[in-house]
Write a protein that holds these residues in place. Structure first.
Motif, PDB file in Angstrom:
ATOM      1  N   MET A 291      64.248  37.967   7.750  1.00  0.00           N
ATOM      2  CA  MET A 291      64.762  36.610   7.832  1.00  0.00           C
ATOM      3  C   MET A 291      65.955  36.472   6.895  1.00  0.00           C
ATOM      4  SD  MET A 291      62.988  34.858  10.008  1.00  0.00           S
ATOM      5  CE  MET A 291      63.166  33.144   9.562  1.00  0.00           C
ATOM      6  N   PRO A 292      66.946  35.630   7.235  1.00  0.00           N
ATOM      7  CA  PRO A 292      68.074  35.420   6.335  1.00  0.00           C
ATOM      8  C   PRO A 292      67.595  34.827   5.015  1.00  0.00           C
ATOM      9  CG  PRO A 292      68.077  33.801   8.120  1.00  0.00           C
ATOM     10  CD  PRO A 292      67.060  34.840   8.466  1.00  0.00           C
ATOM     11  N   GLN A 293      68.257  35.202   3.935  1.00  0.00           N
ATOM     12  CA  GLN A 293      67.805  34.820   2.603  1.00  0.00           C
ATOM     13  C   GLN A 293      68.411  33.492   2.174  1.00  0.00           C
ATOM     14  OE1 GLN A 293      68.659  37.696  -0.410  1.00  0.00           O
ATOM     15  NE2 GLN A 293      67.528  36.606  -2.003  1.00  0.00           N
ATOM     16  N   LEU A 294      67.544  32.543   1.796  1.00  0.00           N
ATOM     17  CA  LEU A 294      67.978  31.261   1.277  1.00  0.00           C
ATOM     18  C   LEU A 294      68.046  31.333  -0.242  1.00  0.00           C
ATOM     19  CD1 LEU A 294      65.708  28.926   3.442  1.00  0.00           C
ATOM     20  CD2 LEU A 294      68.091  29.577   3.896  1.00  0.00           C
ATOM     21  N   ARG A 295      68.826  30.441  -0.833  1.00  0.00           N
ATOM     22  CA  ARG A 295      68.915  30.401  -2.290  1.00  0.00           C
ATOM     23  C   ARG A 295      67.569  29.997  -2.892  1.00  0.00           C
ATOM     24  NH1 ARG A 295      72.902  30.549  -5.981  1.00  0.00           N
ATOM     25  NH2 ARG A 295      74.454  30.651  -4.302  1.00  0.00           N
ATOM     26  N   LYS A 296      66.916  29.018  -2.258  1.00  0.00           N
ATOM     27  CA  LYS A 296      65.571  28.639  -2.682  1.00  0.00           C
ATOM     28  C   LYS A 296      64.827  28.112  -1.463  1.00  0.00           C
ATOM     29  CE  LYS A 296      67.000  24.029  -4.284  1.00  0.00           C
ATOM     30  NZ  LYS A 296      66.983  23.092  -5.438  1.00  0.00           N
TER      31      LYS A 296
ATOM     32  N   HIS B 235      73.105  31.781  10.232  1.00  0.00           N
ATOM     33  CA  HIS B 235      73.351  31.543   8.812  1.00  0.00           C
ATOM     34  C   HIS B 235      72.642  30.308   8.270  1.00  0.00           C
ATOM     35  CE1 HIS B 235      76.259  34.742   8.727  1.00  0.00           C
ATOM     36  NE2 HIS B 235      76.956  34.191   9.701  1.00  0.00           N
ATOM     37  N   SER B 236      71.659  29.801   8.958  1.00  0.00           N
ATOM     38  CA  SER B 236      70.941  28.632   8.442  1.00  0.00           C
ATOM     39  C   SER B 236      69.550  28.551   9.062  1.00  0.00           C
ATOM     40  CB  SER B 236      71.715  27.339   8.742  1.00  0.00           C
ATOM     41  OG  SER B 236      71.694  27.046  10.122  1.00  0.00           O
TER      42      SER B 236
ATOM     43  N   THR C 289      72.144  30.151   4.286  1.00  0.00           N
ATOM     44  CA  THR C 289      71.813  31.425   3.650  1.00  0.00           C
ATOM     45  C   THR C 289      72.829  31.799   2.570  1.00  0.00           C
ATOM     46  OG1 THR C 289      73.064  32.738   5.240  1.00  0.00           O
ATOM     47  CG2 THR C 289      70.777  32.215   5.805  1.00  0.00           C
ATOM     48  N   LEU C 290      72.426  32.748   1.742  1.00  0.00           N
ATOM     49  CA  LEU C 290      73.324  33.258   0.704  1.00  0.00           C
ATOM     50  C   LEU C 290      74.509  33.986   1.325  1.00  0.00           C
ATOM     51  CD1 LEU C 290      70.642  34.599  -1.784  1.00  0.00           C
ATOM     52  CD2 LEU C 290      72.176  32.663  -2.163  1.00  0.00           C
ATOM     53  N   ASN C 291      74.262  34.661   2.449  1.00  0.00           N
ATOM     54  CA  ASN C 291      75.317  35.387   3.152  1.00  0.00           C
ATOM     55  C   ASN C 291      75.809  34.536   4.310  1.00  0.00           C
ATOM     56  OD1 ASN C 291      77.055  37.282   4.198  1.00  0.00           O
ATOM     57  ND2 ASN C 291      75.449  38.377   5.304  1.00  0.00           N
ATOM     58  N   CYS C 292      76.713  33.618   3.994  1.00  0.00           N
ATOM     59  CA  CYS C 292      77.225  32.696   5.013  1.00  0.00           C
ATOM     60  C   CYS C 292      78.744  32.636   4.881  1.00  0.00           C
ATOM     61  CB  CYS C 292      76.605  31.310   4.819  1.00  0.00           C
ATOM     62  SG  CYS C 292      76.980  30.148   6.140  1.00  0.00           S
TER      63      CYS C 292
ATOM     64  N   HIS D  87      81.059  24.168  -4.413  1.00  0.00           N
ATOM     65  CA  HIS D  87      79.939  25.084  -4.566  1.00  0.00           C
ATOM     66  C   HIS D  87      79.703  25.874  -3.274  1.00  0.00           C
ATOM     67  CE1 HIS D  87      77.804  23.222  -8.300  1.00  0.00           C
ATOM     68  NE2 HIS D  87      79.111  23.319  -8.449  1.00  0.00           N
ATOM     69  N   HIS D  88      78.968  26.972  -3.388  1.00  0.00           N
ATOM     70  CA  HIS D  88      78.643  27.784  -2.218  1.00  0.00           C
ATOM     71  C   HIS D  88      77.745  26.990  -1.278  1.00  0.00           C
ATOM     72  CE1 HIS D  88      76.867  31.108   0.166  1.00  0.00           C
ATOM     73  NE2 HIS D  88      78.041  31.675  -0.049  1.00  0.00           N
ATOM     74  N   ILE D  89      77.898  27.224   0.018  1.00  0.00           N
ATOM     75  CA  ILE D  89      77.158  26.450   1.010  1.00  0.00           C
ATOM     76  C   ILE D  89      75.646  26.615   0.860  1.00  0.00           C
ATOM     77  CG2 ILE D  89      77.248  28.314   2.720  1.00  0.00           C
ATOM     78  CD1 ILE D  89      77.440  24.489   3.344  1.00  0.00           C
TER      79      ILE D  89
END
Length: 238
Positions: A3-8, A22-23, A39-42, A80-82
Motif C-alpha cells: 500500500m502507498p505510504q502515508l505520513r501518518k 497517490h492518495s 502519500t509521501l511519494n506524491c 508544506h509537502h502534500i
C-alpha cells in the motif's frame, strides 16, 4: 503490491473506502464527510495546486453547481509537502445501480441526462479553448469509472478534483499534426472517455464522432479506431 505510504495513519475510527495512485480516502461510519490523505511519494501535487485546481473546476463548471462536492484543505502552510495535508470532502452516496460505464441515456432520468449533456458541452469547450490558451481537463478517465458518477438524488458528480490534465500537448501540435496517444497516453485516455460519453449519452454514432472536428483535429483515423476498440474491450457501450 504494498500500500502507498502515508505520513501518518488516519484516526482509528476511520475506514479505508477508496484509493488512488497517490492518495487514500477514509470515512467514519455514517459520517457526512470523508477525508483524503496523500502519500509521501506524491510527485508534482502540492497543497497550493490542490486548492487551485478545486477552485478552477468550481469556476468552469459553475453551471452545474452540484457537480463538484464541497471540500476544504487543511494544512499548516501551502508550502508544506502534500502528505502533510488533509482534504475533508462531503460524502457522496453513489447510485451503484447506475454506473456510467455500463448504462445508456435511456436509463437516466431526464434531469440527469440534461446534466450529462451540459457536462460534455463544457468539457468540449475546455478542449476547444486549449488551442488558444492553457486549460485544464478533469480526470474522467479512471479505469474503474468511479470518479464521474451519479448520486442517489440523480445528480452527476465529479468526486476527485486533484491532478487535472493540462492541455500543453494539444496546443503544441502543428496545424497538420495529430496527437501521439502512445506518448501522451493520459490525453488519449481522456479522448477515449469523451468519445464513450458522447456515444452513450448523446447517442452519437461512431461515424459521427470520427468526423467531428474536435476529435478529427487531435486524433488520426487509426488512433480514433484504437480508442474505440479499447473502449469496446472494456465492455463499454460504443
Amino acid at each position: 503490491m504494498s500500500m502507498p505510504q502515508l505520513r501518518k495513519p488516519p484516526p482509528s475510527a476511520y475506514t479505508l473506502i477508496g484509493d488512488g495512485e497517490h492518495s487514500q480516502v477514509f470515512r467514519r461510519h455514517s459520517s457526512r464527510y470523508c477525508i483524503q490523505l496523500f502519500t509521501l511519494n506524491c510527485p508534482e501535487l502540492t497543497p497550493h495546486k490542490v486548492r487551485l485546481e478545486y477552485d478552477y473546476l468550481r469556476k468552469v463548471y459553475d453551471a452545474l453547481p452540484q457537480l463538484i462536492p464541497w471540500q476544504r484543505l487543511f494544512v499548516r502552510s501551502l508550502n508544506h509537502h502534500i502528505s502533510e495535508a488533509v482534504v475533508v470532502k462531503r460524502w457522496v452516496h453513489t447510485d451503484v445501480m447506475l454506473p456510467l460505464g455500463r448504462i445508456r441515456r435511456t436509463q437516466l432520468r431526464h434531469g440527469t441526462a440534461a446534466q450529462l449533456d451540459q457536462f460534455i458541452a463544457i468539457t468540449r469547450t475546455l478542449v476547444e479553448n486549449a488551442q488558444r490558451r492553457p486549460t485544464l481537463l478533469p480526470d474522467i478517465f479512471d479505469d474503474r469509472f468511479r470518479n464521474l458518477v451519479i448520486d442517489r438524488a440523480g445528480d452527476l458528480r465529479l468526486l476527485d478534483t486533484n491532478r487535472l490534465v493540462n492541455t500543453n500537448a494539444l496546443r503544441a501540435l502543428a496545424s497538420d499534426e495529430t496527437l501521439d496517444i502512445t506518448r501522451h497516453w493520459i490525453h488519449g485516455r481522456f479522448f477515449r472517455r469523451m468519445i464513450y460519453l458522447e456515444a452513450a449519452f448523446r447517442e452519437r454514432t461512431t461515424r459521427e464522432l470520427q468526423h467531428d472536428p474536435l476529435y478529427r483535429r487531435y486524433l488520426s483515423p487509426d488512433d480514433f479506431e484504437a480508442l474505440v476498440q479499447e473502449s469496446r474491450t472494456r465492455h463499454e457501450f460504443v
